[in-house]
Design an enzyme around this catalytic site. Structure first.
Site, PDB file in Angstrom:
ATOM      1  CE  LYS A 116      -3.555  -2.785   0.435  1.00  0.00           C
ATOM      2  NZ  LYS A 116      -3.273  -4.208   0.154  1.00  0.00           N
ATOM      3  CE  LYS A 158      -6.410   3.196   5.657  1.00  0.00           C
ATOM      4  NZ  LYS A 158      -6.923   3.442   4.290  1.00  0.00           N
ATOM      5  CD  GLU A 200      -4.601   6.402   3.701  1.00  0.00           C
ATOM      6  OE1 GLU A 200      -4.139   5.882   2.687  1.00  0.00           O
ATOM      7  OE2 GLU A 200      -5.762   6.185   4.102  1.00  0.00           O
ATOM      8  CB  ILE A 203     -12.052   9.793   4.909  1.00  0.00           C
ATOM      9  CG1 ILE A 203     -10.718  10.061   4.204  1.00  0.00           C
ATOM     10  CG2 ILE A 203     -13.214  10.471   4.193  1.00  0.00           C
ATOM     11  CD1 ILE A 203     -10.377  11.501   3.967  1.00  0.00           C
ATOM     12  CG  HIS A 208     -15.536   0.749  -0.867  1.00  0.00           C
ATOM     13  ND1 HIS A 208     -14.551   0.016  -0.249  1.00  0.00           N
ATOM     14  CD2 HIS A 208     -15.486   0.402  -2.160  1.00  0.00           C
ATOM     15  CE1 HIS A 208     -13.950  -0.747  -1.152  1.00  0.00           C
ATOM     16  NE2 HIS A 208     -14.509  -0.537  -2.324  1.00  0.00           N
ATOM     17  CD  GLU A 288      -6.972  -1.411   0.196  1.00  0.00           C
ATOM     18  OE1 GLU A 288      -7.113  -2.633   0.133  1.00  0.00           O
ATOM     19  OE2 GLU A 288      -6.785  -0.812   1.287  1.00  0.00           O
ATOM     20  NE  ARG A 292     -10.372  -9.709  -5.084  1.00  0.00           N
ATOM     21  CZ  ARG A 292     -10.092  -8.781  -4.186  1.00  0.00           C
ATOM     22  NH1 ARG A 292      -8.825  -8.401  -3.979  1.00  0.00           N
ATOM     23  NH2 ARG A 292     -11.054  -8.192  -3.481  1.00  0.00           N
ATOM     24  NE  ARG A 338     -19.909  -9.363  -2.225  1.00  0.00           N
ATOM     25  CZ  ARG A 338     -18.596  -9.328  -2.055  1.00  0.00           C
ATOM     26  NH1 ARG A 338     -18.025 -10.162  -1.179  1.00  0.00           N
ATOM     27  NH2 ARG A 338     -17.855  -8.482  -2.726  1.00  0.00           N
TER      28      ARG A 338
HETATM   29  C1  MV4 Z   1      -9.923   4.378   5.578  1.00  0.00           C
HETATM   30  C2  MV4 Z   1     -11.075   4.850   6.216  1.00  0.00           C
HETATM   31  C3  MV4 Z   1     -11.114   6.177   6.565  1.00  0.00           C
HETATM   32  N1  MV4 Z   1     -10.063   6.981   6.302  1.00  0.00           N
HETATM   33  N2  MV4 Z   1      -8.905   5.212   5.339  1.00  0.00           N
HETATM   34  C4  MV4 Z   1     -11.045  -0.261   5.638  1.00  0.00           C
HETATM   35  C5  MV4 Z   1     -10.439  -1.401   4.884  1.00  0.00           C
HETATM   36  C6  MV4 Z   1      -9.398  -0.848   3.982  1.00  0.00           C
HETATM   37  N3  MV4 Z   1      -9.603  -1.349   2.658  1.00  0.00           N
HETATM   38  C7  MV4 Z   1      -9.543   0.634   4.060  1.00  0.00           C
HETATM   39  N4  MV4 Z   1     -10.517   0.927   5.061  1.00  0.00           N
HETATM   40  C8  MV4 Z   1     -10.768   2.201   5.448  1.00  0.00           C
HETATM   41  N5  MV4 Z   1      -9.787   3.099   5.202  1.00  0.00           N
HETATM   42  C9  MV4 Z   1      -8.988   6.488   5.695  1.00  0.00           C
HETATM   43  N6  MV4 Z   1      -7.956   7.293   5.460  1.00  0.00           N
HETATM   44  C10 MV4 Z   1     -12.124   3.941   6.439  1.00  0.00           C
HETATM   45  C11 MV4 Z   1     -11.973   2.614   6.065  1.00  0.00           C
HETATM   46  C12 MV4 Z   1     -13.093   1.764   6.303  1.00  0.00           C
HETATM   47  C13 MV4 Z   1     -13.768   1.183   5.240  1.00  0.00           C
HETATM   48  C14 MV4 Z   1     -13.378   1.385   3.933  1.00  0.00           C
HETATM   49  C15 MV4 Z   1     -14.050   0.822   2.891  1.00  0.00           C
HETATM   50  C16 MV4 Z   1     -15.157   0.049   3.149  1.00  0.00           C
HETATM   51  C17 MV4 Z   1     -15.566  -0.188   4.444  1.00  0.00           C
HETATM   52  C18 MV4 Z   1     -14.884   0.369   5.499  1.00  0.00           C
HETATM   53  C19 MV4 Z   1     -15.301   0.138   6.801  1.00  0.00           C
HETATM   54  C20 MV4 Z   1     -14.621   0.689   7.839  1.00  0.00           C
HETATM   55  C21 MV4 Z   1     -13.498   1.497   7.594  1.00  0.00           C
END
Ligand code: MV4
Length: 450
Positions: A116, A158, A200, A203, A208, A288, A292, A338
C-alpha cells in the site's frame, strides 16, 4: 487464443469462468478438493482433477498440486478467480516459470500494488488524488506525531501489507498515538509478517467507490465505470451497485480517469479495481488497488454490456483491447446482493449444511450466479457466499423494486441465508435515499456484539 484453461478456484466463480471459456471455445479443467467432489462445476467441466483434502491449504492454496494438475492436463493458462491464489505474486511467478499463462497481472505489478505504501506513491506520481498522509512508511514516532498534527486528527494508521481492515488503528490525539502505532505494527507483523505502517487522515463516514479497469499488453487501458460498495459489514460487502448514485457525470469521468492513470503508472495488465473513499463533499481519494477480478464484477458487466471474464482471458492471450473508452457506455443501474449461508440472527454465524429447497428467481433483468442446486451440500470449509443475485433496470428505484421481488422469490432452505438481511437493507429509508456510508450497516442496522 488458448485452447485449454485450468480454473484454480471453486464455487460460483469456477462456473462463471467455465462459461466464459465455453463461449470462447476453450476447454476448461477444474481442480477440486475431496470436499467438493459432488459440486456442479466439477461435473460440468471438460476435465476435473482432485488436488487434495478439504482444507484450503492442502488443495486450493496448494501451489505444487495445482501446477501438477496444470502440467498433467496440459493447459495453456490458469485463471485464479478471486480469493485463494488470485493475489499471490509467488504463484503468478511459478506459473510464468512453468510456461503457463497466469490470467492476471505480472508478479511485479502485483507486488507493487499489493504494497500500500508503494501503491500510494505510484498513485501520487500519476496525479491520482490520495488521502493526505505520510510520504512513505512511518519509522519515527516523533516525526509521525508531528505529521499527525499537521494533517489534523483523527488519523488512521494502516499496515502497508494490509487489507480487509486488519492492522488499522484510528487515532484521535497525541496521547493515544504511541499505543495505536505499536499495536498496528504488532498486528501487521503477526498478520502479514511485515510491520511496515503508514499514516493517513481519517475520512469520516466515507462511501467506498471502486473503478473497474482493464489493461492489455500494449498499454491500452479502459475503465468500466465505478461501483458503490458502501453496504458492508465488518469489511464484508453485502450489496454493491453501479453507478455510484451520488456523483455527477463530471465527477465520474474524473474519478475513472484518475483510476486509469494509477493503473497505467503501474505498467499493469489485465483486470484491476481501484478503490477510493468518497467523502461528504464528494471528494475522492485513492486508498488501494486490487489486482484481481472481484466478486462484484457482474454489476459492471450489466451496466456496460461487456463480459469482463472474457476480456481477462483475451488480453492474457495477447489480444488487443480493441474498444474505445467513448464506446463503453453506462446504461441504467445494476445492483448485486451477496447471498451468504449465514444466520443474521446469530451475528451472521456461518450456516453450512444440505440444501433441500432451492428455487431460483427469474424474469426481466435478473441474473443469478451460483453453484448451488437442490441436493447440494454447503461445506463448512469455505467462504459462506453461495450465490449472487443481480438486477439490471433503467433506474435505481426500479432496480431496488426488482431486487426486492427477486429476493422474495429466492428460496434456499433449510439453511439460513442473508436474504432477509438484504431485504431489510433495501427497504431502509436511508438506503433508498442514498444516505449511507461504510459505517451504515453497523451503526443503523446490524450492530450486535462488537
Ligand atoms: C480508511 C477509512 C477512513 N479513512 N482510510 C477499511 C479497509 C481498507 N480497505 C480501508 N478501510 C478504510 N480506510 C482512511 N484514510 C475507512 C476505512 C473503512 C472502510 C473502507 C471501505 C469500506 C468499508 C470500510 C469500513 C470501515 C473502515
Amino acid at each position: 487464443m488458448f485452447s485449454k484453461i485450468l480454473i484454480a478456484n471453486r464455487g460460483e466463480v469456477a462456473l462463471r469462468i467455465m462459461r466464459a471459456c465455453r463461449e470462447l471455445d476453450i476447454k476448461s479443467v477444474v481442480v477440486y478438493s475431496e470436499a467438493d467432489k459432488d459440486q456442479l462445476y466439477v461435473k460440468m467441466a471438460d476435465q476435473a482433477i482432485c488436488i487434495g483434502p478439504a482444507a484450503p491449504a492442502k488443495s486450493y492454496l496448494n501451489i505444487p498440486a495445482i501446477i501438477s494438475a496444470a502440467e498433467i492436463a496440459d493447459v495453456d493458462a490458469i485463471h485464479p478467480g478471486y480469493g485463494f491464489l488470485a493475489e499471490n505474486a509467488h504463484f503468478a511467478e511459478v506459473c510464468r516459470d512453468c510456461g503457463i499463462v497466469f490470467i492476471g497481472p505480472s508478479p511485479e505489478s502485483m507486488n507493487t500494488l499489493g504494497d500500500k505504501v508503494q501503491a500510494r506513491k505510484l498513485a501520487k506520481k500519476a496525479k491520482t488524488p490520495v488521502v493526505p498522509g505520510s510520504e512513505g512508511a512511518i519509522t519515527d514516532e516523533k516525526e509521525a506525531i508531528k505529521l499527525a498534527n499537521e494533517i489534523g486528527y483523527p488519523i488512521i494508521i494502516k499496515a502497508s501489507a494490509g487489507g480487509g481492515g486488519r492492522g488499522m488503528r484510528v487515532v484521535h490525539n497525541d496521547m493515544s498515538f504511541r499505543s495505536a502505532y505499536l499495536s498496528a505494527q504488532a498486528e501487521a507483523v503477526a498478520s502479514f509478517n511485515n510491520g511496515e505502517v503508514y499514516l493517513e487522515k481519517f475520512i469520516e463516514n466515507p462511501r467506498h467507490v471502486e473503478v473497474q479497469v482493464m489493461a492489455d499488453k500494449y498499454g491500452n487501458v479502459v475503465h468500466f465505470y465505478e461501483r458503490d460498495c458502501s453496504i458492508q459489514r465488518r469489511h464484508q460487502k453485502l450489496i454493491e451497485e453501479s453507478p455510484c448514485p451520488v456523483i455527477d457525470q463530471e465527477t465520474r469521468e474524473k474519478l475513472c480517469d484518475a483510476a486509469i492513470r494509477a493503473i497505467k503508472a503501474a505498467n499493469y495488465e489485465n483486470a484491476a479495481t481501484v478503490e477510493f473513499l468518497l467523502d461528504k463533499d464528494n471528494s475522492y481519494y485513492f486508498i488501494e488497488a486490487n489486482t484481481r477480478i472481484q466478486v462484484e464484477h457482474p454489476v459492471s458487466e450489466l451496466v456496460t454490456g461487456h463480459d469482463l471474464i472474457k476480456w481477462q482471458i483475451k488480453v492474457a492471450a495477447g489480444e488487443k483491447l480493441n474498444i474505445k473508452q467513448k464506446d463503453i457506455k453506462l446504461n441504467g443501474c445494476a445492483i448485486e446482493c451477496r447471498i451468504n449461508a449465514e444466520n443474521p440472527a446469530t451475528n451472521f454465524s456461518p450456516c453450512p449444511g444440505p440444501v433441500d429447497e432451492f428455487v431460483v428467481p427469474g424474469g426481466f433483468g435478473i441474473r443469478v450466479e451460483t453453484h448451488l442446486y437442490q441436493g447440494a451440500y454447503i461445506s463448512p470449509n469455505y467462504d459462506s457466499m453461495v450465490a449472487k443475485l443481480l438486477v439490471h433496470q433503467p433506474t435505481r428505484e426500479e432496480a431496488i423494486k426488482s431486487m426486492q421481488g427477486a429476493l422474495k422469490e429466492f428460496k434456499i432452505g433449510p439453511i439460513k441465508t442473508t436474504i432477509p438481511a438484504s431485504l431489510e437493507i433495501l427497504s431502509h429509508d436511508m438506503y433508498q435515499a442514498n444516505q449511507v456510508d461504510t459505517g451504515f450497516i453497523e451503526r443503523e442496522m446490524f450492530n450486535d456484539s462488537k
